[in-house]
Every structure is written in structure tokens, then in C-alpha cells.
Design a protein around this motif. Sequence first.
Motif, mmCIF file in Angstrom:
data_model
loop_
_atom_site.group_PDB
_atom_site.id
_atom_site.type_symbol
_atom_site.label_atom_id
_atom_site.label_comp_id
_atom_site.label_asym_id
_atom_site.label_seq_id
_atom_site.Cartn_x
_atom_site.Cartn_y
_atom_site.Cartn_z
ATOM 1 N N GLY A 100 26.346 42.467 40.440
ATOM 2 C CA GLY A 100 25.756 41.193 40.831
ATOM 3 C C GLY A 100 25.524 41.125 42.323
ATOM 4 O O GLY A 100 25.841 42.049 43.076
ATOM 5 N N ARG A 101 24.959 40.004 42.749
ATOM 6 C CA ARG A 101 24.666 39.793 44.164
ATOM 7 C C ARG A 101 25.944 39.519 44.956
ATOM 8 O O ARG A 101 26.977 39.170 44.404
ATOM 9 C CB ARG A 101 23.696 38.626 44.333
ATOM 10 C CG ARG A 101 22.260 38.956 43.905
ATOM 11 C CD ARG A 101 21.395 37.718 43.957
ATOM 12 N NE ARG A 101 19.986 38.033 43.744
ATOM 13 C CZ ARG A 101 19.091 38.210 44.701
ATOM 14 N NH1 ARG A 101 19.468 38.094 45.969
ATOM 15 N NH2 ARG A 101 17.833 38.502 44.429
ATOM 16 N N ASP A 102 25.815 39.654 46.289
ATOM 17 C CA ASP A 102 26.911 39.396 47.224
ATOM 18 C C ASP A 102 28.111 40.296 46.953
ATOM 19 O O ASP A 102 29.261 39.905 47.141
ATOM 20 C CB ASP A 102 27.328 37.917 47.173
ATOM 21 C CG ASP A 102 28.160 37.524 48.404
ATOM 22 O OD1 ASP A 102 27.898 38.067 49.486
ATOM 23 O OD2 ASP A 102 29.079 36.688 48.256
ATOM 24 N N GLY A 115 19.458 59.358 50.862
ATOM 25 C CA GLY A 115 19.674 58.380 49.807
ATOM 26 C C GLY A 115 19.661 56.956 50.312
ATOM 27 O O GLY A 115 19.039 56.066 49.709
ATOM 28 N N SER A 116 20.319 56.710 51.446
ATOM 29 C CA SER A 116 20.330 55.357 52.007
ATOM 30 C C SER A 116 18.993 55.010 52.651
ATOM 31 O O SER A 116 18.574 53.845 52.645
ATOM 32 C CB SER A 116 21.485 55.198 53.012
ATOM 33 O OG SER A 116 21.412 56.167 54.046
ATOM 34 N N ARG A 117 18.295 56.003 53.206
ATOM 35 C CA ARG A 117 16.970 55.743 53.775
ATOM 36 C C ARG A 117 15.985 55.329 52.677
ATOM 37 O O ARG A 117 15.189 54.405 52.857
ATOM 38 C CB ARG A 117 16.445 56.984 54.502
ATOM 39 C CG ARG A 117 17.156 57.298 55.814
ATOM 40 C CD ARG A 117 16.561 58.551 56.448
ATOM 41 N NE ARG A 117 17.360 59.034 57.551
ATOM 42 C CZ ARG A 117 17.252 58.628 58.814
ATOM 43 N NH1 ARG A 117 16.357 57.705 59.127
ATOM 44 N NH2 ARG A 117 18.028 59.130 59.757
ATOM 45 N N LEU A 118 16.031 56.019 51.551
ATOM 46 C CA LEU A 118 15.162 55.657 50.441
ATOM 47 C C LEU A 118 15.520 54.275 49.906
ATOM 48 O O LEU A 118 14.650 53.433 49.683
ATOM 49 C CB LEU A 118 15.253 56.705 49.334
ATOM 50 C CG LEU A 118 14.484 58.007 49.593
ATOM 51 C CD1 LEU A 118 14.925 59.090 48.622
ATOM 52 C CD2 LEU A 118 12.984 57.779 49.481
ATOM 53 N N LEU A 119 16.793 54.043 49.669
ATOM 54 C CA LEU A 119 17.258 52.755 49.152
ATOM 55 C C LEU A 119 16.779 51.599 50.020
ATOM 56 O O LEU A 119 16.288 50.576 49.526
ATOM 57 C CB LEU A 119 18.786 52.756 49.079
ATOM 58 C CG LEU A 119 19.488 51.418 48.835
ATOM 59 C CD1 LEU A 119 19.191 50.891 47.444
ATOM 60 C CD2 LEU A 119 20.992 51.562 49.048
ATOM 61 N N ALA A 128 18.653 46.652 44.314
ATOM 62 C CA ALA A 128 19.952 47.204 44.702
ATOM 63 C C ALA A 128 20.395 46.664 46.048
ATOM 64 O O ALA A 128 21.572 46.316 46.240
ATOM 65 C CB ALA A 128 19.885 48.731 44.733
ATOM 66 N N LEU A 129 19.468 46.574 47.007
ATOM 67 C CA LEU A 129 19.807 46.034 48.322
ATOM 68 C C LEU A 129 20.328 44.605 48.215
ATOM 69 O O LEU A 129 21.288 44.223 48.895
ATOM 70 C CB LEU A 129 18.583 46.058 49.238
ATOM 71 C CG LEU A 129 18.284 47.314 50.038
ATOM 72 C CD1 LEU A 129 16.993 47.121 50.820
ATOM 73 C CD2 LEU A 129 19.436 47.654 50.987
ATOM 74 N N ASP A 130 19.677 43.811 47.363
ATOM 75 C CA ASP A 130 20.053 42.409 47.227
ATOM 76 C C ASP A 130 21.455 42.229 46.657
ATOM 77 O O ASP A 130 22.049 41.157 46.789
ATOM 78 C CB ASP A 130 19.044 41.674 46.331
ATOM 79 C CG ASP A 130 17.713 41.449 47.017
ATOM 80 O OD1 ASP A 130 17.658 41.574 48.261
ATOM 81 O OD2 ASP A 130 16.722 41.164 46.313
ATOM 82 N N ARG A 131 21.974 43.271 46.028
ATOM 83 C CA ARG A 131 23.329 43.170 45.477
ATOM 84 C C ARG A 131 24.408 43.335 46.547
ATOM 85 O O ARG A 131 25.547 42.941 46.340
ATOM 86 C CB ARG A 131 23.525 44.241 44.400
ATOM 87 C CG ARG A 131 22.773 43.974 43.103
ATOM 88 C CD ARG A 131 22.991 45.124 42.120
ATOM 89 N NE ARG A 131 22.466 44.807 40.808
ATOM 90 C CZ ARG A 131 22.518 45.640 39.760
ATOM 91 N NH1 ARG A 131 23.061 46.838 39.902
ATOM 92 N NH2 ARG A 131 22.012 45.284 38.605
ATOM 93 N N ALA A 136 20.777 47.922 59.326
ATOM 94 C CA ALA A 136 19.564 47.171 59.643
ATOM 95 C C ALA A 136 19.158 46.223 58.523
ATOM 96 O O ALA A 136 18.291 45.369 58.713
ATOM 97 C CB ALA A 136 18.415 48.146 59.922
ATOM 98 N N ARG A 137 19.805 46.360 57.352
ATOM 99 C CA ARG A 137 19.392 45.580 56.186
ATOM 100 C C ARG A 137 20.473 44.645 55.667
ATOM 101 O O ARG A 137 20.173 43.568 55.144
ATOM 102 C CB ARG A 137 18.981 46.524 55.041
ATOM 103 C CG ARG A 137 17.890 47.521 55.391
ATOM 104 C CD ARG A 137 16.532 46.871 55.566
ATOM 105 N NE ARG A 137 15.447 47.855 55.649
ATOM 106 C CZ ARG A 137 15.048 48.426 56.764
ATOM 107 N NH1 ARG A 137 15.665 48.132 57.911
ATOM 108 N NH2 ARG A 137 14.052 49.294 56.769
ATOM 109 N N VAL A 138 21.751 45.072 55.763
ATOM 110 C CA VAL A 138 22.856 44.284 55.197
ATOM 111 C C VAL A 138 24.048 44.329 56.149
ATOM 112 O O VAL A 138 24.156 45.237 56.979
ATOM 113 C CB VAL A 138 23.287 44.836 53.812
ATOM 114 C CG1 VAL A 138 22.148 44.739 52.809
ATOM 115 C CG2 VAL A 138 23.790 46.273 53.915
#
Length: 402
Positions: free
Chosen positions: A71-73, A136-140, A180-183, A359-361
Motif C-alpha cells: 500500500g501507499r506510505d 534498477g532504481s534509475r528505471l523505477l 511503485a514510487l507512490d507506495r 530526488a523522488r521520495v
Amino acid sequence: MPDLVAHGVLAGLDEISGTGRDQRAGGYSRHLWQSAELDLRAWFTERAERLGLAVETDRNGNIWAWWGAPGRDAVVVGSHLDSVPGGGAYDGPLGVVSALDAVARLQAAGVVPTRPCAVLVFAEEEGSRFGVACLGSRLLSGAIDADKARGLTDRGGITFAEAAVTAGLDPAHLGRDQEALDRIGIFLELHVEQGRGLIDLAEPLAVASSILAHGRWRLSFTGQGNHAGATLMTDRRDPMVAAAHAIVAVQQAALDSPGARATVGRIEAVPGGTNVIPSAVHAWLDARAETDGQARAVVADITARLDSPHAGCAATVTEESWTGTVTFDPELAARLALALGGIPALPTGAGHDAGVLAARVPTAMLFVRNPTGISHSPEEFATLEDCLAGVEALDTLLRELL
């Protein structure tokens, strides 16, 4: 000090200690989707499922092991299992094993998460097979173009897209994974320190404050392939000589920029025969510095020094990857440091998946002391006592975050 492995803590390091041993280079060679790394993926899946975690591989090859419903967060903790050629036993696996052990401790204590939680293993962190670190993290996160990633090749000429198919992935689905990032609410990576910061501080643990700007460039030199015995020295256009002069220039450019680091750690001659003057030589440059501008300036200096290559050869410089200076969320780092009794904060010159995600989370790192100060080498080390301190720290932080 108790026998940590006998008590189950850090037993995972012992379980994988025979996987990917490199008899030629020493240490371990565990490269993405090759036999040793595939064995480690299977080991991780079995280990996670023993804890009741639900394991899934995302569309970019990263492995998620969920404690409870996804789930998120989510609080996500993990690292990587691949290695550089001839690497040490701790770079990457220590973070994965410690995360699994921390979850096991919390489960044994009856802790029930109030938010989603996952252990995450990233693909191709070292870039040892396809040349781009933290792939893997760059693609994600969308930090690399998916088409560029699909076209990357290993030393055998196999593309990343072809290897992905072999691993059961659809190359068409590679790239930024917003779902996936939003999770991810917080990502936390424990890692053996790659340097002497904790030695000098006489401390077992630290939180990361920043990562140096860093990147990789291919230096290519072309000349005239010819016979080693039949060609007079005065008649040669030997790109190996040009490459040798360039490597000396790389060292000098870094020395001329205080605090910068520049390394040529890989070189390939084409066609590569002992009795053949090469037609081309490729050398790979790793350059790092405290700021983006300084790192770029070092590479510009190196490039300028190649404008008049030796031995009548042509030279080109091609950027293969770049990550600017990373500053981890200071409020999150301070919160974690306080929860662990006020441990110090340290910068690092080593790149990590946590740095890409920053840079994203919201992202943080925890370093475990390396008493040798040596990494990317079989001499890399961490004592059982310090490793246990790392597991206990993850236990403490997860209790606070969950």
C-alpha cells in the motif's frame, strides 16, 4: 560477544557466503541475472517467504517482499545483492540481511505494523554487467530513459532488453513505475561504510548526510591495428599508448582539483591479441567531486587533455551515467539520528540506490563501520558487533516509523 550467527542474526551472510566466489579476482562476482545473482534472488525469496512476506518482482527487476498488504506510505528498507567484479561480502548483502533480520525481530516481539512495510532488493546497483550503476532504481524513478536502458549491452553483446526477457520481464514495460514510487513513504538503506569516516570518529554507526556528485564516461582511442612484430615503432598509431597517456592525465586532473576523485578501473583493447597492435582501446572513467560543477570541471579538464592525443590517434569521451550531488532530507536524518541516541552524520563518496530515490521520495541511509576502510575489494569487512548494532538500529527505527 555472543555468536550472532548461531543465534540466527546475520545468518543470511553465512548462508550466501559460497555464492559467486571469484577464484581469479578474489572476493565475489555477482552480476545481474547471471547464475550467482539468480541464486541470490532465489535465496532472498525463500528467506522472505519463511518470514511470511509476500514476494513480487516489479517490471524493472527489483524484488519487493511485503510484510502485510502492499500500500501507499510504506516504510521500505533494503539494499542490493549484486557486486562489483571481485567485490566484498558486505557491500549490498549486509543491508538486505539486516533488513530481513530486523523484520524477524519485530515479528518475534509481536509488533504489528500500522502502515505498509517492505524489504526491497534493487537490480544492478553496481552496474557491473550493463555499465550503469543503480540501474534498477534509475528505471523505477525515471532517472534513466527506458530506451537507453533497453539498448545497454554487456561485455558479451547481450542487451539489457534481451537479458530482461531471459529473466522473465517484458522489455516494453521497463521504465518509470509511478505506482511503485507512490507506495514508498520512506526508503531506508543500511550499508557498510565505504571509507574511513566511522573509523576516525570511533563510532559504529552514522546516518548519511550527502553523496558526492559522480558519473561514468567511456574514453575511446582509435588508431591502426597492425602486427606487433612486423611494424616498426616509428610507424605505429597505437591507441594503447594514447590510452596510457590519458590515464596519467586522469590522475593529474583529479589531483589538480582538491577533493575530487577520478579512476580508470576498466580497459579493453580491440581486438585484444598479445601480438596485435590494437585498432581501438576503450577505458572507463569514474569521476567524483563535492559539487556538480567541480565534477563536471574535472571531466572537462580530462577531455581538454585529450584534444591532442598521443601516437596520432583519435580520442572521444562519451558520458554513460551521471548523478548530481545528493543531500539527504536533513529533517529525516536528524530524526533518525536522534532516535538512535544522537549518532553522527557523514557524507560519502559512494553512490547508492537511496541517493537515486532521494530526488523522488523521503530517503535516508545508515552506515555500519568498516574497520579496514576498504570496499569493492575482498578486504571489505565489518565486525559482528557492529553488524548487530546495525540490525538493532533498524529494529529501533522501524518501531518508530511503523
